[in-house]
Design an enzyme around this catalytic site. Sequence first.
Site, PDB file in Angstrom:
ATOM      1  N   CYS A   1       0.855  -1.182   0.000  1.00 47.32           N
ATOM      2  CA  CYS A   1       0.000   0.000   0.000  1.00 47.32           C
ATOM      3  C   CYS A   1       0.892   1.233   0.000  1.00 47.32           C
ATOM      4  O   CYS A   1       1.999   1.221   0.536  1.00 47.32           O
ATOM      5  CB  CYS A   1      -0.936   0.116   1.197  1.00 47.32           C
ATOM      6  SG  CYS A   1      -2.050  -1.272   1.384  1.00 47.32           S
TER       7      CYS A   1
ATOM      8  N   ARG B   1       3.299   0.006  -5.261  1.00 49.96           N
ATOM      9  CA  ARG B   1       3.204  -0.600  -3.930  1.00 49.96           C
ATOM     10  C   ARG B   1       1.902  -1.377  -3.730  1.00 49.96           C
ATOM     11  O   ARG B   1       1.720  -2.056  -2.716  1.00 49.96           O
ATOM     12  CB  ARG B   1       3.294   0.475  -2.853  1.00 49.96           C
ATOM     13  CG  ARG B   1       4.583   1.266  -2.895  1.00 49.96           C
ATOM     14  CD  ARG B   1       4.573   2.329  -1.830  1.00 49.96           C
ATOM     15  NE  ARG B   1       4.570   1.740  -0.503  1.00 49.96           N
ATOM     16  CZ  ARG B   1       5.653   1.380   0.169  1.00 49.96           C
ATOM     17  NH1 ARG B   1       6.836   1.563  -0.370  1.00 49.96           N
ATOM     18  NH2 ARG B   1       5.558   0.858   1.359  1.00 49.96           N
TER      19      ARG B   1
ATOM     20  N   TRP C   1      -3.015  -2.534  -1.575  1.00 53.79           N
ATOM     21  CA  TRP C   1      -2.751  -3.945  -1.847  1.00 53.79           C
ATOM     22  C   TRP C   1      -3.517  -4.688  -0.758  1.00 53.79           C
ATOM     23  O   TRP C   1      -3.155  -4.648   0.412  1.00 53.79           O
ATOM     24  CB  TRP C   1      -1.258  -4.236  -1.748  1.00 53.79           C
ATOM     25  CG  TRP C   1      -0.880  -5.631  -2.138  1.00 53.79           C
ATOM     26  CD1 TRP C   1      -0.723  -6.123  -3.412  1.00 53.79           C
ATOM     27  CD2 TRP C   1      -0.610  -6.727  -1.258  1.00 53.79           C
ATOM     28  NE1 TRP C   1      -0.382  -7.455  -3.364  1.00 53.79           N
ATOM     29  CE2 TRP C   1      -0.308  -7.851  -2.070  1.00 53.79           C
ATOM     30  CE3 TRP C   1      -0.609  -6.877   0.127  1.00 53.79           C
ATOM     31  CZ2 TRP C   1       0.004  -9.096  -1.533  1.00 53.79           C
ATOM     32  CZ3 TRP C   1      -0.303  -8.119   0.662  1.00 53.79           C
ATOM     33  CH2 TRP C   1       0.019  -9.209  -0.166  1.00 53.79           C
TER      34      TRP C   1
ATOM     35  N   ASN D   1      -0.937   2.037   5.857  1.00 59.06           N
ATOM     36  CA  ASN D   1      -0.156   1.001   5.188  1.00 59.06           C
ATOM     37  C   ASN D   1       0.351   0.064   6.273  1.00 59.06           C
ATOM     38  O   ASN D   1       1.016   0.513   7.210  1.00 59.06           O
ATOM     39  CB  ASN D   1       1.033   1.638   4.445  1.00 59.06           C
ATOM     40  CG  ASN D   1       2.046   0.610   3.991  1.00 59.06           C
ATOM     41  OD1 ASN D   1       1.682  -0.509   3.668  1.00 59.06           O
ATOM     42  ND2 ASN D   1       3.313   0.984   3.955  1.00 59.06           N
ATOM     43  N   GLY D   2       0.010  -1.225   6.173  1.00 54.91           N
ATOM     44  CA  GLY D   2       0.478  -2.178   7.181  1.00 54.91           C
ATOM     45  C   GLY D   2      -0.646  -3.093   7.620  1.00 54.91           C
ATOM     46  O   GLY D   2      -1.627  -3.276   6.895  1.00 54.91           O
TER      47      GLY D   2
ATOM     48  N   GLU E   1      16.412 -17.633  -9.961  1.00 65.92           N
ATOM     49  CA  GLU E   1      15.984 -16.271 -10.281  1.00 65.92           C
ATOM     50  C   GLU E   1      15.270 -16.237 -11.636  1.00 65.92           C
ATOM     51  O   GLU E   1      14.263 -15.549 -11.808  1.00 65.92           O
ATOM     52  CB  GLU E   1      17.196 -15.323 -10.266  1.00 65.92           C
ATOM     53  CG  GLU E   1      16.903 -13.881 -10.665  1.00 65.92           C
ATOM     54  CD  GLU E   1      15.882 -13.173  -9.784  1.00 65.92           C
ATOM     55  OE1 GLU E   1      15.469 -13.720  -8.753  1.00 65.92           O
ATOM     56  OE2 GLU E   1      15.477 -12.056 -10.159  1.00 65.92           O
TER      57      GLU E   1
ATOM     58  N   LYS F   1      11.474 -14.943 -12.022  1.00 66.40           N
ATOM     59  CA  LYS F   1      11.177 -13.806 -12.910  1.00 66.40           C
ATOM     60  C   LYS F   1      10.082 -14.196 -13.885  1.00 66.40           C
ATOM     61  O   LYS F   1       9.132 -13.459 -14.099  1.00 66.40           O
ATOM     62  CB  LYS F   1      12.469 -13.432 -13.651  1.00 66.40           C
ATOM     63  CG  LYS F   1      12.617 -12.034 -14.074  1.00 66.40           C
ATOM     64  CD  LYS F   1      13.143 -11.092 -13.017  1.00 66.40           C
ATOM     65  CE  LYS F   1      12.597 -11.309 -11.656  1.00 66.40           C
ATOM     66  NZ  LYS F   1      13.080 -10.516 -10.607  1.00 66.40           N
TER      67      LYS F   1
ATOM     68  N   GLU G   1       6.553 -14.715 -12.134  1.00 67.09           N
ATOM     69  CA  GLU G   1       5.884 -13.548 -11.550  1.00 67.09           C
ATOM     70  C   GLU G   1       5.316 -12.614 -12.613  1.00 67.09           C
ATOM     71  O   GLU G   1       4.292 -11.988 -12.386  1.00 67.09           O
ATOM     72  CB  GLU G   1       6.779 -12.804 -10.555  1.00 67.09           C
ATOM     73  CG  GLU G   1       7.914 -12.017 -11.149  1.00 67.09           C
ATOM     74  CD  GLU G   1       8.763 -11.320 -10.100  1.00 67.09           C
ATOM     75  OE1 GLU G   1       8.221 -10.766  -9.138  1.00 67.09           O
ATOM     76  OE2 GLU G   1      10.001 -11.323 -10.255  1.00 67.09           O
TER      77      GLU G   1
ATOM     78  N   HIS H   1      15.050 -37.417  -9.601  1.00 70.05           N
ATOM     79  CA  HIS H   1      14.515 -37.917  -8.331  1.00 70.05           C
ATOM     80  C   HIS H   1      13.030 -37.594  -8.167  1.00 70.05           C
ATOM     81  O   HIS H   1      12.520 -37.621  -7.060  1.00 70.05           O
ATOM     82  CB  HIS H   1      15.332 -37.360  -7.159  1.00 70.05           C
ATOM     83  CG  HIS H   1      16.760 -37.823  -7.194  1.00 70.05           C
ATOM     84  ND1 HIS H   1      17.115 -39.131  -6.954  1.00 70.05           N
ATOM     85  CD2 HIS H   1      17.913 -37.178  -7.509  1.00 70.05           C
ATOM     86  CE1 HIS H   1      18.429 -39.261  -7.093  1.00 70.05           C
ATOM     87  NE2 HIS H   1      18.934 -38.078  -7.435  1.00 70.05           N
TER      88      HIS H   1
ATOM     89  N   LYS I   1       5.567  -4.057  -4.871  1.00 70.33           N
ATOM     90  CA  LYS I   1       7.028  -3.901  -4.885  1.00 70.33           C
ATOM     91  C   LYS I   1       7.638  -4.104  -3.503  1.00 70.33           C
ATOM     92  O   LYS I   1       8.672  -4.720  -3.357  1.00 70.33           O
ATOM     93  CB  LYS I   1       7.356  -2.505  -5.409  1.00 70.33           C
ATOM     94  CG  LYS I   1       8.842  -2.228  -5.551  1.00 70.33           C
ATOM     95  CD  LYS I   1       9.381  -2.881  -6.791  1.00 70.33           C
ATOM     96  CE  LYS I   1      10.861  -2.685  -6.960  1.00 70.33           C
ATOM     97  NZ  LYS I   1      11.421  -3.751  -7.798  1.00 70.33           N
TER      98      LYS I   1
HETATM   99  C1  F6R Z   1      10.921 -10.342  -7.427  1.00 67.77           C
HETATM  100  C2  F6R Z   1      11.053  -9.374  -6.359  1.00 67.77           C
HETATM  101  C3  F6R Z   1      10.813  -9.843  -4.971  1.00 67.77           C
HETATM  102  C4  F6R Z   1      11.749  -9.108  -3.999  1.00 67.77           C
HETATM  103  C5  F6R Z   1      11.397  -9.488  -2.553  1.00 67.77           C
HETATM  104  C6  F6R Z   1      12.319  -8.807  -1.568  1.00 67.77           C
HETATM  105  O1  F6R Z   1      11.159  -9.759  -8.664  1.00 67.77           O
HETATM  106  O2  F6R Z   1      11.312  -8.225  -6.585  1.00 67.77           O
HETATM  107  O3  F6R Z   1      10.946 -11.221  -4.860  1.00 67.77           O
HETATM  108  O4  F6R Z   1      13.063  -9.461  -4.300  1.00 67.77           O
HETATM  109  O5  F6R Z   1      10.073  -9.114  -2.281  1.00 67.77           O
HETATM  110  O6  F6R Z   1      12.214  -7.423  -1.644  1.00 67.77           O
HETATM  111  P1  F6R Z   1      13.348  -6.480  -1.103  1.00 67.77           P
HETATM  112  O7  F6R Z   1      14.562  -6.731  -1.915  1.00 67.77           O
HETATM  113  O8  F6R Z   1      12.815  -5.099  -1.274  1.00 67.77           O
HETATM  114  O9  F6R Z   1      13.557  -6.847   0.348  1.00 67.77           O
END
Ligand code: F6R
Length: 620
Positions: A2, A27, A74, A100-101, A477, A481, A484, A500, A615
């Site tokens: 949020c 956010r 969010w 937010n929270g 990774e 990527k 998501e 396995h 984010k």
């Molecule tokens: C994936 C992504 C998330 C963040 C994770 C940690 O693309 O961005 O998996 O890596 O939420 O976020 P931070 O780095 O802000 O602690």
Amino acid sequence: MCGIIGYVGKNEAAPIILDGLKRLEYRGYDSAGIALYKDGRFHVVKQKGRLEALRAAVGDTPLAGRIGIGHTRWATHGEPSDVNSHPHLGAKSRIAIVHNGIIENYRALRAFLESKGVVFSSETDSETVAQLAEYYYRGDLMDTVVKVVNAIEGYYALGFMCLDEPDRLIAVKKDNPLIVGVSKDGNFIASDVPAILSHTNQVCYLADREIVVLDADGVAFYNMDRERLEKSPETITWSLGSAEKGGYEHFMYKEIMEQPRVLRDTIRSALPDGSNAAVLDSLDVASFDKILITACGSAYNAGSVGKYVFESLCRIPVDVDLASEFRYRDALIDARTLVILISQSGETTDSIAAMREAKSKGAKVLAIVNVVGSTISREADYTVYTLAGPEIAVATTKAFSAQLALLYLIAVRFARALGKLTAPEAEALVGEISELPTHVEALFAQIDRVQYYATTCFNSKSIFFIGRNIDYAIAMEGSLKLKEISYIHSEAYAGGELKHGTISLIEDNTLVVAISCCKRLAPKIESNIVQVVSRGARVLLITNDGANPGAGLETGTGAESAAEEAAGARQFTLTEPTVNELFSPSLSVVLLQLFSYYVAANKGCDIDKPRNLAKSVTVE
Ligand code: F6R
């Protein structure tokens, strides 16, 4: 998650708040809302859906007023809907709040207020704050805020407005971010700097349970005993331009293309006289006999790469743990453990909790953070910064690459300090790391091939990623990527582990992305490729000339390899420059990012704002 914003000043608040919300939308984007005070009442517009829906709704309802709050949501408690959107008002419409929270004890508070006859209109935990504030209000909003903070449990950034004190905004935070912007034309609260950067670059940071009172002429800070605190604004040095798309269709693509610059800046920062050098110099490496790396999501994947690099160069045991698991597992760490915490935002709730858990056990915490002034950057024992600049796309790219670069350089420094590398050896490795930005630029020559290949597999139901050793770490990774942003199911497996169990999922035309950049393991991954191809899989191989002599660095559109694939080869190859295998993840990841990007683009996905994500994950 949020995003919240508030403004009080000489100008109309609505355009400022709506513009700020646009920059906070990363956010959370389930719904948005705005509340302005004018002529003795609050004017509130709330709308389910993206900010555009709110803009459209505001367009039909002229909003005037020079003080207001806004929110982009969010959803956690209560589905995305108009009524669950913020701002929330108390039942008498006397107090408006944005939050937010999560208010963890909201059920008990709600039951208490309902027993007093308060009627709630939403399902959210946040409305409890508005109702509680009205319940406590006796003519002094700051006193009310103190009482609310004493009653609520959980984590929050909160902005309050009150009808009876129409010239001031009050805000408070705990565990969630909140910044305060000051300018001669008015003052701001916001979850993040870009929301207000077009109005001011003068910013103060709130610590937990500090209160800020804003009016048009200034801001004042207080502790919970209402004692005045002195704070001077800091100047934000980056510009809003770095948080804008600059002609690219998506932030993610722009951020992928920025990686050579980000790598150069970040690498320079860790070299002698760089901005991170003094902090790294101050670490007494010999006082640690173990390293524990912890983080979430992609940052965790960066840490997984880091484990291989640290163990290989420093010959010191390294554990990697998800922050959300580490915080509850009573880990065996003490003052001889260095905890490396990695976080782009510096605000991830699980990572903050992991840091506090590590510190409470006597471990020292070295944080690798992108956002200056964030909670982790301020609370860690040592903080070094990735110089990625603002990262707006929800899927991280450039911050991840910067994290890898810092991890490599820190590992080389530690190895040198521990006597595991001679000065010339360390210098040679730093030289190789410094070449990475140029190699990434060279990779961009393959964009057409990646784009072409993505058109042949965006309909996949499931895509598997395999690799061994450090290639496995970066496969994780790649898989994250892809899933998501494209919503294609995907999993990463250590190449040797497939047989396995997971190999039963391979069927005709299943795509397997194989990463093979470690020369000594190339024959092993080749066997794994044979195993999946013989069960009908097609393979995208990411490799280099060192691991697969003759792979070359093909450019072009890829159509020629596709013809080969159609003729039964079942394999398409993307080749990267050959570098030290410890640093090859920095190249593989760029190809993997581009692949995910184009698959998602072909599917027409909302690349910068994938569904259900945000984010900055400031909930547990
Ligand atoms: C994936 C992504 C998330 C963040 C994770 C940690 O693309 O961005 O998996 O890596 O939420 O976020 P931070 O780095 O802000 O602690």
